[in-house]
Each structure stands twice: as C-alpha cells, then as structure tokens.
Enzyme design. Structure first.
Site, PDB file in Angstrom:
ATOM      1  N   ASP A 211       1.067  -1.263   0.076  1.00 14.07           N
ATOM      2  CA  ASP A 211       0.103  -0.110   0.150  1.00 14.07           C
ATOM      3  C   ASP A 211       0.759   1.239  -0.164  1.00 14.07           C
ATOM      4  O   ASP A 211       1.747   1.398   0.833  1.00 14.07           O
ATOM      5  CB  ASP A 211      -0.752  -0.029   1.388  1.00 14.07           C
ATOM      6  CG  ASP A 211      -2.093   1.104   1.265  1.00 14.07           C
ATOM      7  OD1 ASP A 211      -2.823   0.814   0.377  1.00 14.07           O
ATOM      8  OD2 ASP A 211      -1.862   2.047   1.918  1.00 14.07           O
ATOM      9  N   GLU A 262      14.389 -15.728   0.516  1.00  8.92           N
ATOM     10  CA  GLU A 262      14.431 -16.988   1.580  1.00  8.92           C
ATOM     11  C   GLU A 262      13.456 -18.018   1.260  1.00  8.92           C
ATOM     12  O   GLU A 262      13.550 -19.098   1.850  1.00  8.92           O
ATOM     13  CB  GLU A 262      14.144 -16.265   2.880  1.00  8.92           C
ATOM     14  CG  GLU A 262      15.169 -15.332   3.620  1.00  8.92           C
ATOM     15  CD  GLU A 262      14.607 -14.738   4.774  1.00  8.92           C
ATOM     16  OE1 GLU A 262      13.835 -15.139   5.348  1.00  8.92           O
ATOM     17  OE2 GLU A 262      15.325 -13.786   5.051  1.00  8.92           O
TER      18      GLU A 262
END
Ligand code: GLC
Length: 569
Positions: A211, A262
């Site tokens: 956002d 990751e």
C-alpha cells in the site's frame, strides 16, 4: 493441485482482488469474512485464477476500510481467526490459487500498540521516534508544524494529547488522523515489517500488495518547506520530492527482496505507487518488489490511440526493468469501469458521483459493452491482469447509496462548511452552517457481492449487508449468470480459461488494421486480439473465435467489441 515452484509464475498471471468485508459473510453479521472466502474456493477456481489478493483483514477500527491496521500479524476477530486464515490458504492452494496479502507500511492505526505507547511517552522518546511527532508552531504550539495537507483531511498534522489531557505535540498522517505515518528512518520499524513479511510467508502466503509504496521515506529536514497540495502523480520525477518517491525508498524494498528470496518459490510483491510509468516501474525491478500496478488505463480515454500508446509504453518499460506489465481497470478505490464507460463523453466522474448520479444519464448497456471489450483487450496483453471482485459480474458503481450509510473517510472528511440561511421542513429560515461534501468516496464499488438473485442480501449473508445493496443487484447475481450463455460471468470464465491455455511469450505484434479505431495484435502462437472502439465493422481473419466480449453474428466485428481468434499461426 500442487502449486508449481516456478519463480516467474506471476509474470502473466490473473490475480483477483477480494475486498474481504464485502465478499461473502459466513456468520450473518453483515460483514464478509475469511470462512466466507474459503466457502467460495470453487467459485474462484471456476475463474481460472492464478492468485487472489486480499485487501486488509487485520484487526482494525475501520477508520479507512481496514487500511488502518492495529495489528499486522493477526486476523480481525470479526473476520475470523488465524486458523481460519490457514484453512483458507489451504483451500485456495488446493484449487491451484495462490494468496497475496495487503501490507500497509506507510501508516498504522492510531490504535496500534506502538502508537498508543508513543502517546503515553515523552517527546523525544524512543516510542515517539517510530512515528513522526513534532512540536507545533505558535506561542503555545497551537499551530501545526507546517502547511502540509493530507489525502483525507485538510491538514496532515493532528495535535496529540499528553497523558494528563493537555495538548501535546503534533503527529503526521498523509491519510486520516487515525492513520499516523511511521518514521521509516527508524530501524525498529524497518525490522518489524521484515518480521511481518516472514510471518505471512511462513503461513504459506505467496505474495504481497504494498500500500502507498512510494510514500514511506520523507525528507523530514524540510519541515520548513510549504507543501500545500498532495498529488504524487504530478511531482517532479527526480526522486527528491519531500514526500513521495524518494530514491531511498528503494533501499527498503531491496531489503524486502532478500526476505522474499528466502522462500521457494520466492515471494513476490506488487507496488501501489501512483506515479508516472517510468518512476513506477523502478519498484518492479527484480531486486525489489517484482511488480507495480499500472494504473494508466484507469482514467484513459476510450479510444484506440490512447490504448495503444499506453500498452506500447508500458510493455517497453516493463521489459527495460526486467519485469512484466500489469493491467488494471478496477480496484477498491476506483469508480467501476462499467460506469465510467457508460457516461456521456466529458462527464467528470467524481462530480457525477457526488451528484448521486443525477448530473448525467448513465447508459448502462453501453457502459457494460465497452467495459467488457476493454477487459478482453487487457486480458490478451502480455503481462499480469488484475481483476476486482464483482467485475466478473458486470457490476456498476452504486452511485446512490444513502448518505447516512456511507463509510468512507473520503466522504465525511472532504467537507467545507458554509454559513448560510437554512430552512428545515418549510419552517422559517435561520442562520446556520451548512456542511458540503466535496468528494463522494469509494463505497460505491465496495458494496457486498450478490451471490443469488433472491434472499435478503442476495446471498451475501443471512444478516444483511454492511453497505446497502441496490435492487438491481439481483440481475447481476452469480446464480443469475451461472451457465447462462454470453453472461458477463461466462465471458470472463471463457476468456480467463483461454488466456491460461494460450499464454505465450511476453511479446506482441501489432497488425495493421487499416482503421484508426481498430487495434489488432497477435501473440506469437497465433492468438489474435482485435478490438473495435468506434470504427466501421471490421472483417476478421480466418480462425476459430475463442471468445467475444459481446456476441455478434458473421465475421465482421462491430464497434465497442473485442474478440479473440486462434489461427494456425
Ligand atoms: C491506498 C489504498 C486505499 C487507502 C490508502 C491509505 O491507496 O488503496 O484504499 O485508503 O492507501 O491506506
């Protein structure tokens, strides 16, 4: 269905935005919820989606429809629990649909523990440094630190109260006063968001919508500078504006990317950044978020030249930055495109909305016809398409929600007061203050979905709907369109399935149409897309018609129509 580990799955995906409070209510409290989404997994599957993006479902006092987050790592109890969320992810993953959640990093809710702690702490304390507190000007600090304005309220500053109730420092909020901005120079803030990204990724979330991605970093050494108008699109494109799109914001996203990587496949994110295309695409670089919303078609003129320019520019920019383009015609902040495209040329959409639709006649048939054509056109383009809930039903904006039912801060904060003579119910006029709203807000595209053409809230839930649904919703309900040939829903289903099947390299070739109002392109496997905006009937090439935005007879494509054709090559 096992999800692939393809790290590029998102590049040409179809992603559907769910506004959870208005999607499906499972417990009859009038608010859509997480189990409601789970119950519609099969429906979502029927749209051949690659992913859904959920607008915020986190605990929130709802000062801004959930974009005021009180706890980033939980589910609003009115919408369910973390266990419900896990079940939803599993149900969607089982249908081959991935999940994006909305991350709101620019500001929290004023009910967030950190903000409450800041209010209870002294000026200059560690707790206050997580937000942007400053002393006021004037003899007693009674004036805001500067003239900066917010998106939702006149001033971007609100004065806080000291624990003893006396007036205190001021804090910055680019949106509502209930949405204090974080200080993104504070390491604790930075680390906490990394924790949030891992929290949701560990729960199986595949991506994030970010956002107001371009607002995080601000130049707080320039508090003495005037900034009286807020318009991130109109700023100078040099990365040094005081509030928006500062070059340093990219350090934040490079750090986020390390977290995304990751995971296997790496998580992806899409930036909401109201900027010009060139600067916006930087957020989408492979070492940053991966994608950025392309909002260029939202306010675009409906004509061949404009559409072609936007497409060509965005495909080139995306390629240069190592990403794919996205295509967006609707979202929870926008007037639905069916409505925009059905208004007389030159209508100012926001003024029309403010008049509750009285300013100009809406031609619904034309609006829907054009909207479907525009949609089909974008779905054939290389890149990722975003669809907003209800779009597949052909819903229009609800332009006449009774004013007392409106919820959006854009409506109740954008006001001017005027001294004038007011008369009530024919009584003698008195001197008074009239409140005039200058913006209608975004509730009209957030009205709960109609699932069935009968029943109290058209199948949304058993306990009514938190925003009133108009009667005409019954004709647009899912059960009124299911398996109905040429219904908007079936056209979306056919198109999205065909798109998945024929998706190919991220290239297109424009073909000469000979009519300035007709665009014709092919993808490299014989998939043709032809849209006739306002031209003469256009003779189609040979080949199987895969889908048409509006049915037509023969091989001449009428105006306001888009068609896909498959040729041998
Ligand atoms: C984004 C959201 C909008 C929200 C604002 C503040 O623009 O899309 O709904 O009001 O940010 O968080």
């Amino acid at each position: 269905m096992a999800l692939s580990k393809d790290p590029d799955w998102w590049r040409q995906a179809a992603i559907y935005q769910i506004y959870p409070r208005s999607f499906k209510d499972s417990n009859g409290d009038g608010l859509g919820d997480i189990p409601g989404i789970t119950s519609k997994a099969k429906y979502l599957k029927s749209l051949s989606l690659d992913a859904v993006w959920l607008s915020p479902f986190f605990p929130s006092p709802l000062a801004d429809g959930g974009y005021d987050v009180a706890d980033y790592r939980n589910v609003d109890p009115r919408l369910g629990t973390l266990e419900d969320f896990d079940q939803m992810v599993k149900a969607l993953h089982d249908e081959g649909i991935r999940v994006f959640v909305d991350i709101v990093p620019n500001h929290s809710s004023d009910q967030h523990v950190w903000f409450q702690e800041a209010l209870a702490s002294k000026p200059g304390s560690k707790a206050r440094d997580r937000y942007i507190f400053r002393d006021g000007r004037g003899k007693n600090g009674e004036l805001p630190p500067n003239d900066w304005v917010s998106h939702f309220a006149p001033s971007a500053w609100t004065r806080s109260k000291n624990p003893d109730g006396t007036p205190g420092q001021w804090y910055l909020h680019l949106f509502a006063p209930e949405q204090p901005d974080f200080n993104w120079d504070n390491r604790e803030v930075q680390l906490d968001f990394l924790k949030t990204l891992r929290f949701w990724s560990d729960r199986g979330v595949d991506g994030f919508r970010v956002d107001v991605a371009h607002a995080l970093k601000k130049d707080l050494s320039k508090l003495n500078k005037s900034y009286p108008k807020i318009d991130s699109f109109g700023i100078n494109q040099h990365g040094k504006d005081i509030l928006f799109d500062r070059d340093e914001v990219h350090e934040v996203y490079r750090e986020w990317r390390k977290v995304f990587n990751e995971y296997n496949p790496p998580r992806v994110a899409v930036a909401e950044a109201y900027l010009q295309a060139k600067r916006r695409m930087i957020y989408a670089r492979p070492d940053e978020l991966g994608q950025a919303f392309n909002f260029d078609l939202l306010g675009a003129q409906y004509d061949a030249r404009t559409y072609k320019r936007i497409v060509s520019e965005n495909l080139e920019l995306a390629k240069n930055e190592g990403s794919s383009s996205t295509w967006v015609l609707n979202n929870h902040d926008q007037v639905r495109h069916t409505t925009k495209l059905g208004l007389p040329k030159g209508t100012k959409v926001h003024e029309w909305l403010l008049s509750d639709g009285k300013d100009a006649p809406l031609d619904r048939k034309l609006g829907l016809t054009r909207a479907k054509a525009a949609t089909l056109f974008t779905m054939a383009l290389p890149g990722c398409v975003y669809i907003y809930q209800g779009e597949e039903l052909g819903l229009f904006e609800v332009e006449d929600i009774p004013h007392h039912d409106l919820q959006d801060p854009v409506w109740y904060r954008n006001i001017i007061t005027k001294r004038q003579r007011i008369s009530f119910g024919g009584r003698k006029p008195i001197n008074g203050v009239a409140v005039i709203h200058t913006e209608k807000g975004r509730d009209g595209c957030r009205v709960p979905l109609p699932w069935s053409s009968s029943g109290k809230s058209f199948g949304f839930g058993s306990g009514g709907a938190h925003l009133p649904q108009p009667l005409w919703f019954k004709d647009f309900a899912v059960d009124a369109q299911n398996n109905v040939k040429d219904s908007t829903l079936e056209i979306y289903r056919t198109a999205l399935a065909a798109r998945k099947k024929f998706q190919s390299t991220e290239e297109l070739t424009w073909l000469k149409s000979g009519d300035p109002e007709v665009l014709h392109f092919t993808r490299d496997n014989g998939w043709h897309c032809i849209i006739n905006f306002q031209g003469k009937p256009y003779t189609l090439p040979k080949g199987e018609i895969l889908v048409a935005s509006t049915p037509f007879k023969g091989r001449k494509l009428p105006k306001d129509t888009c068609v896909w054709i498959k040729t041998d090559k």
